[in-house]
Every structure is written in structure tokens, then in C-alpha cells.
Design a protein around this motif. Structure first.
Motif, short mmCIF file in Angstrom:
data_model
loop_
_atom_site.label_atom_id
_atom_site.label_comp_id
_atom_site.label_asym_id
_atom_site.label_seq_id
_atom_site.Cartn_x
_atom_site.Cartn_y
_atom_site.Cartn_z
N VAL A 5 0.84 -1.20 0.00
CA VAL A 5 0.00 0.00 0.00
C VAL A 5 0.87 1.25 0.00
CG1 VAL A 5 -1.68 1.32 1.35
CG2 VAL A 5 -1.98 -1.14 1.05
N LEU A 6 1.95 1.26 0.78
CA LEU A 6 2.85 2.41 0.79
C LEU A 6 3.50 2.62 -0.58
CD1 LEU A 6 4.71 2.00 4.22
CD2 LEU A 6 2.75 3.43 3.70
N ALA A 7 3.91 1.55 -1.21
CA ALA A 7 4.53 1.67 -2.53
C ALA A 7 3.52 2.15 -3.58
CB ALA A 7 5.13 0.32 -2.94
N VAL A 8 2.30 1.64 -3.51
CA VAL A 8 1.26 2.08 -4.45
C VAL A 8 0.94 3.55 -4.24
CG1 VAL A 8 -1.19 1.78 -5.04
CG2 VAL A 8 0.29 -0.22 -4.82
N ALA A 9 0.95 4.00 -3.00
CA ALA A 9 0.68 5.42 -2.72
C ALA A 9 1.73 6.31 -3.35
CB ALA A 9 0.62 5.66 -1.21
N THR A 10 2.98 5.88 -3.40
CA THR A 10 4.00 6.70 -4.06
C THR A 10 3.75 6.76 -5.56
OG1 THR A 10 5.54 4.85 -4.32
CG2 THR A 10 5.75 6.20 -2.34
N GLY A 11 3.24 5.67 -6.13
CA GLY A 11 2.92 5.68 -7.55
C GLY A 11 1.71 6.54 -7.88
N VAL A 12 0.69 6.49 -7.02
CA VAL A 12 -0.53 7.27 -7.25
C VAL A 12 -0.23 8.77 -7.19
CG1 VAL A 12 -2.77 7.84 -6.21
CG2 VAL A 12 -2.09 5.46 -6.47
N THR A 13 0.65 9.17 -6.30
CA THR A 13 0.96 10.59 -6.14
C THR A 13 2.13 11.04 -7.02
OG1 THR A 13 2.42 10.10 -4.29
CG2 THR A 13 0.13 10.65 -3.77
N ASP A 14 2.59 10.17 -7.90
CA ASP A 14 3.74 10.46 -8.78
C ASP A 14 4.98 10.85 -7.99
OD1 ASP A 14 2.39 9.89 -11.13
OD2 ASP A 14 1.63 11.94 -11.34
N GLU A 15 5.15 10.27 -6.83
CA GLU A 15 6.32 10.53 -6.01
C GLU A 15 7.24 9.31 -5.93
OE1 GLU A 15 5.01 13.78 -2.75
OE2 GLU A 15 4.30 11.75 -2.37
N SER A 16 7.00 8.32 -6.78
CA SER A 16 7.87 7.15 -6.74
C SER A 16 9.23 7.55 -7.28
CB SER A 16 7.27 5.99 -7.54
OG SER A 16 7.04 6.39 -8.86
N SER A 17 10.22 7.28 -6.49
CA SER A 17 11.58 7.63 -6.86
C SER A 17 12.53 6.62 -6.24
CB SER A 17 11.92 9.05 -6.36
OG SER A 17 11.93 9.08 -4.95
N ARG A 18 13.78 6.78 -6.58
CA ARG A 18 14.80 5.91 -6.02
C ARG A 18 14.87 6.09 -4.50
NH1 ARG A 18 20.51 6.94 -5.38
NH2 ARG A 18 21.56 4.96 -5.06
N ASP A 19 14.75 7.33 -4.04
CA ASP A 19 14.80 7.61 -2.60
C ASP A 19 13.63 6.96 -1.86
OD1 ASP A 19 17.11 9.06 -2.91
OD2 ASP A 19 16.08 11.00 -2.99
N ALA A 20 12.44 7.00 -2.46
CA ALA A 20 11.28 6.38 -1.82
C ALA A 20 11.46 4.87 -1.71
CB ALA A 20 10.00 6.72 -2.59
N CYS A 21 11.97 4.26 -2.78
CA CYS A 21 12.22 2.81 -2.74
C CYS A 21 13.27 2.45 -1.70
CB CYS A 21 12.66 2.32 -4.11
SG CYS A 21 11.35 2.35 -5.33
N LEU A 22 14.34 3.25 -1.64
CA LEU A 22 15.39 2.97 -0.65
C LEU A 22 14.88 3.15 0.78
CD1 LEU A 22 18.53 4.59 -2.33
CD2 LEU A 22 18.01 2.16 -2.05
N ALA A 23 14.05 4.17 0.99
CA ALA A 23 13.50 4.39 2.34
C ALA A 23 12.64 3.21 2.78
CB ALA A 23 12.69 5.69 2.37
N LEU A 24 11.77 2.75 1.89
CA LEU A 24 10.91 1.61 2.23
C LEU A 24 11.72 0.33 2.41
CD1 LEU A 24 7.77 2.26 0.01
CD2 LEU A 24 8.05 2.66 2.46
N LEU A 25 12.72 0.13 1.56
CA LEU A 25 13.57 -1.06 1.70
C LEU A 25 14.37 -1.03 3.00
CD1 LEU A 25 14.82 -1.66 -1.94
CD2 LEU A 25 13.23 -3.06 -0.62
N ALA A 26 14.80 0.15 3.43
CA ALA A 26 15.54 0.25 4.69
C ALA A 26 14.65 -0.16 5.86
CB ALA A 26 16.05 1.68 4.88
N VAL A 27 13.39 0.25 5.85
CA VAL A 27 12.48 -0.13 6.93
C VAL A 27 12.19 -1.63 6.89
CG1 VAL A 27 10.16 0.20 7.86
CG2 VAL A 27 11.47 2.16 7.10
#
Length: 159
Positions: free
Chosen positions: A20-42
Motif C-alpha cells: 500500500v505504501l509503494a502504491v501510494a507513491t505511484g498514485v501521487t507520482d512521487e515514486s523515486s529511487r529515494d522512496a524505494c530505498l526508504a521503504l527497503l531500509a524499513v
């Protein structure tokens, strides 16, 4: 007798929230390398905590289920740093975390352990100053007229 919970079931619930968090980044056009790295770190930090619980044989204790709501808070916190709009969209997952705590923990105030991080997360994601988010109990001096800018005393008999 300890509460038996499956590691797989917890991982599936946790994984679903992070989808759901990853889909939210796609819906808001905020999906980026930084967003993926932040989620992967958690996800990596949660896997490490889960591994420690497995090694110490504490994973089957009921309190170990608290890892999932706290990890979700950490995920939303990390997402807020790199994808602010996406974090605002998924704040409802915090409510589901309280539901999860209420259903998975014994009838004691386990939700109070989750309240401070959830409140701080809400303040951060909503960009609220702590002074703006304070809770005030109404008293006799602060009536409806006072809140509307009136003279100060409210007519408590009127509906």
C-alpha cells in the motif's frame, strides 16, 4: 502458555501494508529511487528485528506482534521524508494498526504504547506545530459564544 502466532502470517500483513505504501507513491507520482530505498531500509530493519526475535525464541510471544505496527509507523515516517503526499494518503494504516493491536494483544492498555509514536507521526505528516495540535478540555469560561468571538459566556441552555 504463550500465544502462538505464525511468522508467515505477520510477514504477509506487514508486506501488504508496504505494498500500500509503494502504491501510494505511484498514485501521487512521487515514486523515486529515494522512496524505494526508504521503504527497503524499513523492511530490512524489520527483518533484522524479526530475525533477532526468532534467534532468541521470542517470536511466539504475543508482545512480539507489536513489531508490525511500529514498523508500519517507521515506514510512514520514512516515506514522509521522501514522498510527503504519499505519506498523507496512508495515515489510515495507523488506525488499522490500532485495530491490530486491539485484536492481537491481551485486554490491557497495549495500545497506549503505540499512542506516542502514532501521535508524533500524525503531527509530522500533517505538518502540525505541537501548539496547534493540543487537546483542550472545554470549561465554563470557553463556551460557544467565546469560540465564535463572543463576549465569553455561552448560553448553555440553547441547543
Amino acid at each position: 502458555m504463550p500465544y502462538r502466532c505464525g511468522i508467515a502470517e505477520g510477514c504477509i500483513r506487514f508486506g501488504g501494508c508496504f505494498v500500500v505504501l509503494a502504491v501510494a507513491t505511484g498514485v501521487t507520482d512521487e515514486s523515486s529511487r529515494d522512496a524505494c530505498l526508504a521503504l527497503l531500509a524499513v523492511v530490512a530493519a524489520t527483518a533484522l528485528v524479526t530475525a533477532v526475535l526468532v534467534v532468541t525464541q521470542q517470536i511466539h510471544q504475543r508482545w512480539s506482534l507489536m513489531v508490525w505496527p511500529f514498523s508500519l509507523c517507521a515506514g510512514i515516517f520514512a516515506l514522509d521524508r521522501v514522498a510527503h503526499q504519499a505519506a498523507g494518503l496512508v495515515m489510515g494504516l495507523v488506525v488499522l494498526s490500532f485495530l491490530f493491536i486491539g485484536l492481537s494483544q491481551p485486554p490491557r492498555p497495549a495500545g497506549f504504547w503505540f499512542l506516542p509514536p502514532a501521535a508524533l507521526l500524525f503531527l509530522q505528516v500533517q505538518d502540525l506545530d505541537p501548539k496547534m495540535a493540543r487537546c483542550a478540555a472545554p470549561d465554563r469560561r470557553c463556551g460557544v459564544d467565546h469560540l465564535r468571538g463572543g463576549a465569553g459566556q455561552a448560553d448553555h441552555g440553547a441547543a
